[in-house]
Design a protein around this motif. Structure first.
Motif, PDB file in Angstrom:
ATOM      1  N   VAL A  83      23.997  -0.429 -10.728  1.00  0.00           N
ATOM      2  CA  VAL A  83      22.746  -0.303  -9.951  1.00  0.00           C
ATOM      3  C   VAL A  83      21.935  -1.596 -10.061  1.00  0.00           C
ATOM      4  O   VAL A  83      21.695  -2.116 -11.153  1.00  0.00           O
ATOM      5  CB  VAL A  83      21.904   0.908 -10.425  1.00  0.00           C
ATOM      6  CG1 VAL A  83      20.534   0.907  -9.754  1.00  0.00           C
ATOM      7  CG2 VAL A  83      22.642   2.207 -10.127  1.00  0.00           C
ATOM      8  N   ARG A  84      21.541  -2.135  -8.903  1.00  0.00           N
ATOM      9  CA  ARG A  84      20.782  -3.387  -8.854  1.00  0.00           C
ATOM     10  C   ARG A  84      19.362  -3.152  -8.348  1.00  0.00           C
ATOM     11  O   ARG A  84      18.458  -3.927  -8.605  1.00  0.00           O
ATOM     12  CB  ARG A  84      21.514  -4.354  -7.896  1.00  0.00           C
ATOM     13  CG  ARG A  84      21.109  -5.801  -7.962  1.00  0.00           C
ATOM     14  CD  ARG A  84      21.618  -6.527  -9.197  1.00  0.00           C
ATOM     15  NE  ARG A  84      23.046  -6.366  -9.361  1.00  0.00           N
ATOM     16  CZ  ARG A  84      23.655  -6.214 -10.550  1.00  0.00           C
ATOM     17  NH1 ARG A  84      22.955  -6.190 -11.658  1.00  0.00           N
ATOM     18  NH2 ARG A  84      24.966  -6.065 -10.597  1.00  0.00           N
ATOM     19  N   LEU A  85      19.166  -2.070  -7.578  1.00  0.00           N
ATOM     20  CA  LEU A  85      17.892  -1.847  -6.888  1.00  0.00           C
ATOM     21  C   LEU A  85      17.609  -0.351  -6.789  1.00  0.00           C
ATOM     22  O   LEU A  85      18.506   0.425  -6.451  1.00  0.00           O
ATOM     23  CB  LEU A  85      17.969  -2.457  -5.476  1.00  0.00           C
ATOM     24  CG  LEU A  85      16.783  -2.244  -4.527  1.00  0.00           C
ATOM     25  CD1 LEU A  85      15.550  -3.013  -5.013  1.00  0.00           C
ATOM     26  CD2 LEU A  85      17.136  -2.697  -3.106  1.00  0.00           C
ATOM     27  N   VAL A  86      16.357   0.025  -7.093  1.00  0.00           N
ATOM     28  CA  VAL A  86      15.913   1.403  -6.854  1.00  0.00           C
ATOM     29  C   VAL A  86      14.874   1.359  -5.748  1.00  0.00           C
ATOM     30  O   VAL A  86      13.830   0.700  -5.871  1.00  0.00           O
ATOM     31  CB  VAL A  86      15.288   2.042  -8.124  1.00  0.00           C
ATOM     32  CG1 VAL A  86      14.796   3.457  -7.809  1.00  0.00           C
ATOM     33  CG2 VAL A  86      16.283   2.057  -9.275  1.00  0.00           C
ATOM     34  N   TRP A  87      15.169   2.012  -4.630  1.00  0.00           N
ATOM     35  CA  TRP A  87      14.247   2.068  -3.498  1.00  0.00           C
ATOM     36  C   TRP A  87      13.404   3.327  -3.592  1.00  0.00           C
ATOM     37  O   TRP A  87      13.885   4.366  -4.071  1.00  0.00           O
ATOM     38  CB  TRP A  87      15.025   2.044  -2.172  1.00  0.00           C
ATOM     39  CG  TRP A  87      14.121   1.830  -0.998  1.00  0.00           C
ATOM     40  CD1 TRP A  87      13.791   2.722  -0.034  1.00  0.00           C
ATOM     41  CD2 TRP A  87      13.414   0.615  -0.689  1.00  0.00           C
ATOM     42  NE1 TRP A  87      12.905   2.141   0.862  1.00  0.00           N
ATOM     43  CE2 TRP A  87      12.666   0.852   0.474  1.00  0.00           C
ATOM     44  CE3 TRP A  87      13.345  -0.639  -1.297  1.00  0.00           C
ATOM     45  CZ2 TRP A  87      11.847  -0.118   1.055  1.00  0.00           C
ATOM     46  CZ3 TRP A  87      12.538  -1.600  -0.723  1.00  0.00           C
ATOM     47  CH2 TRP A  87      11.795  -1.332   0.445  1.00  0.00           C
ATOM     48  N   THR A  88      12.132   3.242  -3.197  1.00  0.00           N
ATOM     49  CA  THR A  88      11.258   4.418  -3.181  1.00  0.00           C
ATOM     50  C   THR A  88      10.502   4.455  -1.843  1.00  0.00           C
ATOM     51  O   THR A  88      10.385   3.427  -1.151  1.00  0.00           O
ATOM     52  CB  THR A  88      10.216   4.377  -4.321  1.00  0.00           C
ATOM     53  OG1 THR A  88       9.352   3.245  -4.127  1.00  0.00           O
ATOM     54  CG2 THR A  88      10.867   4.274  -5.688  1.00  0.00           C
ATOM     55  N   THR A 117      12.955  -2.926  -8.171  1.00  0.00           N
ATOM     56  CA  THR A 117      12.457  -1.749  -7.456  1.00  0.00           C
ATOM     57  C   THR A 117      11.774  -2.178  -6.160  1.00  0.00           C
ATOM     58  O   THR A 117      11.189  -3.261  -6.081  1.00  0.00           O
ATOM     59  CB  THR A 117      11.407  -0.984  -8.299  1.00  0.00           C
ATOM     60  OG1 THR A 117      10.415  -1.916  -8.738  1.00  0.00           O
ATOM     61  CG2 THR A 117      12.026  -0.299  -9.492  1.00  0.00           C
ATOM     62  N   GLY A 118      11.834  -1.300  -5.156  1.00  0.00           N
ATOM     63  CA  GLY A 118      11.129  -1.539  -3.898  1.00  0.00           C
ATOM     64  C   GLY A 118      10.456  -0.265  -3.441  1.00  0.00           C
ATOM     65  O   GLY A 118      10.865   0.839  -3.823  1.00  0.00           O
ATOM     66  N   CYS A 119       9.392  -0.412  -2.654  1.00  0.00           N
ATOM     67  CA  CYS A 119       8.654   0.763  -2.180  1.00  0.00           C
ATOM     68  C   CYS A 119       8.265   0.571  -0.717  1.00  0.00           C
ATOM     69  O   CYS A 119       7.699  -0.460  -0.343  1.00  0.00           O
ATOM     70  CB  CYS A 119       7.393   0.960  -3.024  1.00  0.00           C
ATOM     71  SG  CYS A 119       6.376   2.361  -2.516  1.00  0.00           S
ATOM     72  N   ASP A 120       8.578   1.559   0.104  1.00  0.00           N
ATOM     73  CA  ASP A 120       8.116   1.573   1.489  1.00  0.00           C
ATOM     74  C   ASP A 120       6.688   2.119   1.484  1.00  0.00           C
ATOM     75  O   ASP A 120       6.469   3.307   1.210  1.00  0.00           O
ATOM     76  CB  ASP A 120       9.057   2.455   2.320  1.00  0.00           C
ATOM     77  CG  ASP A 120       8.731   2.417   3.807  1.00  0.00           C
ATOM     78  OD1 ASP A 120       7.555   2.207   4.162  1.00  0.00           O
ATOM     79  OD2 ASP A 120       9.658   2.620   4.614  1.00  0.00           O
TER      80      ASP A 120
END
Ligand SMILES: *Cc1c(COP(=O)(O)O)cnc(C)c1O
Length: 396
Positions: free
Chosen positions: A144-149, A176-179
């Motif tokens: 896992v490289r990225l957790v999107w939220t 991590t990223g967030c919309d």
């Protein structure tokens, strides 16, 4: 100079004393240099320098800087849509063999991108329950490289425990990223909560008038900014300065638009919840909404979009009521001055998040709220007048 040259070479006029409150729209493909040496050294101009219209103009840089301030980030990258904001983050981070975790409630084209574009190229994704919170740590293996939220989630409005997810991701050294489209940085600041990439569909509240498409990604880290810019440059995408000027204009009124739409949407959600089973109304400010406590803890307000689950007994009447609506329009997208109704069906991959049947997404604009309620009333009545024999069909 002769006439044909004069047609092309414009005279310089004075800008002295001209101070406008409007943002000038600087249009450019070519950027010119005043010496051969300056041209030869253009690649050393750095992220604030100008080299080619695709890579930025004073108009796009003004919008980027405004969004960076609001998101409390260091830099912002503009892309042609909200969907592109998400895909560019994924493309800038993920390599073959990597995995991205996406919430079950992500804007639906995100899962399509993962399944049909990334997967054939050896990049994997796993879909997680948006309410997983700190439990996400169990899903973060070495790939896992990225957790999107996305909070609240598209259509079903679950509010995520972003600080808990960020803590787990940081413990495992994962980005991590967030919309942040629903809240906008006025009501939620993902970067302040430790998120690495905060994206927005500027198409929605920043544009605010249903007439432009654009996305943004804000970051606190120069290296992540460079990765995003490299990706957009290599793919060859940029944004129109005219659209940036429209977005900047939209931004000027966003505070009052959001305050109004948020108040009316919250009033309507409460009014509807007082007339129908309260768990049918999906709005973060209502105690029944999953993650309501995180919304109270982390958000500074509520924007103008919420949803109502249409129970099976009220579904047949819905198309007629939608068509009869006089003030609302029927349509996807949201966040504009025109109020919208969009009947949605959602598919969910994880247990416990399924909502069979229709969910009505409501986006409140700026029309008179009495006129809007007149359109909603028959829909609410149809849900409130639950037939006696409907009991056993109410499992939503
Ligand atoms: C609309 C939307 C997008 C996509 O924006 P476009 O500009 O239409 O591509 C992304 N995320 C969320 C939450 C949205 O509502």
């Amino acid at each position: 100079m002769r006439d044909k040259t004069l047609c092309v070479k414009r005279p310089q006029v004075s800008h002295e004393g001209f101070a406008s409150l409007a943002i000038p729209t600087y249009r450019a493909s070519t950027i010119v240099f005043d010496s051969a040496e300056a041209y030869a050294n253009r690649k050393y101009r750095g992220p604030d320098g100008y080299t080619y219209g695709l890579h930025g103009t004073p108009t796009s840089r003004t919008l980027e800087a405004s969004l960076s301030q609001l998101e409390q980030g260091l830099r912002t990258v503009l892309v042609p849509s909200g969907q592109a904001a998400i895909t560019i983050v994924f493309l800038s981070v993920l390599m073959p063999g990597d995995t991205v975790l996406i919430p079950d409630t992500a804007y639906p084209p995100v899962a399509d991108f993962c399944e049909h574009h990334l997967k054939p190229r050896g990049i994997n994704h796993r879909i997680y329950d948006p309410m997983i919170g700190a439990g996400i740590i169990d899903l973060i293996d070495d790939s896992v490289r990225l957790v999107w939220t996305e909070s609240p989630g598209s259509t079903t409005m679950e509010v995520q425990d972003i600080p808990a997810i960020v803590a787990a991701a940081k413990a495992r050294g994962v980005l991590t990223g967030c919309d942040n489209t629903w809240a906008t940085p006025l009501y939620f600041k993902p970067l302040v909560h430790g998120i690495d990439f905060s994206s927005q569909a500027l198409t929605k509240y920043v544009g605010g008038h249903s007439d432009l498409l654009m996305g943004s990604i804000s970051v606190k880290d120069v290296d992540l900014h460079r990765r995003l810019k490299d990706t957009t440059r290599m793919i060859g995408i940029g944004v129109s300065p005219d659209d940036c000027a429209l977005a900047l204009r939209g931004l000027e009124t966003m505070g009052v638009r959001l305050a109004h739409s948020g108040r009316v949407a919250t009033d309507f959600a409460k009014r509807i919840a007082s007339r129908v089973p309260a768990n049918l109304v999906l709005h973060p400010a209502l105690p029944d909404c999953p993650g309501h406590e995180y919304w109270q803890r982390d958000f500074a307000g509520s924007s103008g979009v919420f949803s109502v689950i249409i129970p099976p007994y009220a579904e047949d009447a819905l198309p007629g009521h939608l068509t009869a609506a006089k003030t609302f329009s029927i349509g996807a997208s949201w966040g504009g001055t025109h109020s919208l109704l969009a009947p949605m069906t959602v598919t969910r991959a994880t247990d416990g998040n399924a909502h069979p049947g229709t969910i009505l997404r409501i986006s409140i604009g700026l029309e008179d709220e009495g006129d809007l309620w007149t359109d909603l009333e028959p829909i609410v009545e149809a849900i409130a007048e639950r037939p006696r024999n409907a009991e056993d069909r109410m499992e939503t």
